[in-house]
Design a protein around this motif. Structure first.
Motif: not given
Ligand SMILES: *Cc1c(COP(=O)(O)O)cnc(C)c1O
Length: 382
Positions: A57-59, A83-84, A87, A135, A161, A163-164, A185, A187, A190, A197
């Motif tokens: 995952s991104g996490t 942020t989500f 983070t 982020v 970060d 992720a997006e 990420s 997910n 995304k 992942g």
């Molecule tokens: C989606 C997201 C994450 C986490 O990613 P996952 O794959 O869902 O664990 C982390 N940071 C931000 C900014 C995100 O949008």
């Protein structure tokens, strides 16, 4: 009855099917295999880093990235309040504390001047700042030209970060490549997905090697299960990596599709008073999510009113992230705040933005938006 139009559903088809089936038939089902290595190589190439480590995952990627730059108990990590939650959660996993920093109202990205102020103040108080985690909000890169020197001067590593933001750039350089290490990420919602992942990307091959080790239960390379570190079960499976490889082939086409949607929203809202689009000011974002920001005084309506109207038409929308300093789980956490994130939370609305939306769905969304705007302001695009 029309089906619900979702915000950002997975965009998968025949190419993903063929890659996944080929991986399955190859016998490399789990855990690692040639698709995993190829996916890492291909993403690193795309992001422009020396290497990458694929995780579940991104996490998990953020967690290992923070550990990789040495974040741990007794330290502070600067995190944007907008942020989500992942983070901030990743910081807590390491034993460090997040301190929240407010945002630039234009794009929701962290306010660089406020980061500088926070680093200055925290140093004066003898606090240890282990990292700054910018982020790339909704797929628009942070202004790294401004942020990186601020962090370098304070001697604090940057964990990006992203992720997006896969596919976005800042001054020609790809998202994910700006910090000592970046986290992506995959997910389901995304820009590309492996159904679930993430990935660390970095030029620091020693950091990546250690992250890969921690991601596989920190198993020493001996047959009898020897362990010198606390590890994690964070590795991405070979099957999911195959799915990711197919998605990566289509990344540019999917970004182009999201941009078509964004441009149509931009055109529709251009003549509407008190409404603007969030982020992507110079057109270098990946258009992951398109949000509007409504000034209710000027517009005569609220973002939430449009959300309610669209829900009545089976169209999903979301508010912009609720700021972390307002989350019950982070009550009492410290913040460097201006109110900008609060205002985006109050006045922002994220619209359906996914590349899987077909023309009929997009027409349906735009017609419903236009119906609302016409009724409430009398100003429309057509
Ligand atoms: C989606 C997201 C994450 C986490 O990613 P996952 O794959 O869902 O664990 C982390 N940071 C931000 C900014 C995100 O949008």
């Amino acid at each position: 009855m029309n089906r619900t139009v979702h915000l950002s559903p997975p965009d998968v088809g025949p190419l993903e099917e063929s890659y996944l089936l080929a991986a399955l038939r190859s016998g490399w089902v789990a855990p690692v295999g040639p698709d995993l290595e190829a996916f890492e190589r291909e993403v690193a190439e795309r992001v422009g880093t020396r290497g990458a480590v694929a995780v579940s995952s991104g996490t998990a990627a953020l967690h290992l990235a923070l550990l990789g730059v040495g974040v741990g108990p007794g330290q502070i990590v600067l995190v944007p309040t907008l942020t989500f939650v992942a983070t901030a959660n990743a910081v807590v996993y390491t034993g460090a504390r997040p301190v929240f920093v407010d945002c630039d109202p234009r794009n929701g990205n962290v306010d660089v001047a406020l980061v500088a102020e926070a680093l200055h103040r925290l140093r004066a108080e003898n606090e240890r700042v282990g990292a700054v985690v910018p982020v790339d909000m909704f797929g628009t890169c942070v202004d790294y030209t401004a942020l990186l020197p601020v962090c370098a001067e304070a001697g604090v590593p940057v964990v990006e970060d992203a992720a997006e933001a896969l596919g976005a750039t800042h001054r020609g350089r790809p998202a994910g490549s700006f910090g000592r290490v970046g986290a992506l990420s995959f997910n389901g919602n995304k820009i590309i997905t492996t159904s679930g992942g993430g990935m660390l990307v970095s030029d620091d091959t020693a950091l990546l090697a250690h992250a890969r080790h921690l991601a596989t239960q920190a198993r020493e390379p001996v047959p009898h299960y020897e362990h010198r570190h606390i590890g994690y079960n964070y590795r991405l499976s070979n099957l999911l990596a195959a799915l990711g490889r197919a998605q990566l082939v289509r990344l540019d086409a999917m970004i182009a599709r999201r941009r078509v949607l964004r441009d149509r929203y931009a055109k529709l809202f251009a003549p509407v008073p008190g409404v603007r689009l969030l982020g992507d000011e110079d057109g270098t974002g990946n258009c992951w999510l398109t949000s509007i920001v409504v000034d209710p005084g000027q517009a005569g309506w609220r973002a939430a009113d449009l959300g309610t109207h669209l829900a009545g038409h089976g169209i999903e929308t979301r508010p912009v992230w609720k700021p972390m300093h307002r989350q019950p789980v982070f009550a009492g956490a410290r913040g460097f705040l201006t109110g900008a994130a609060e205002r985006l939370f109050a006045n922002g609305l994220t619209l359906p933005s996914g590349s899987a939306l077909d023309d009929m769905q997009v027409d349906r969304v735009l017609a419903a938006v236009e119906e609302f705007v016409t009724a409430h302001t009398g100003a429309t695009a057509a």
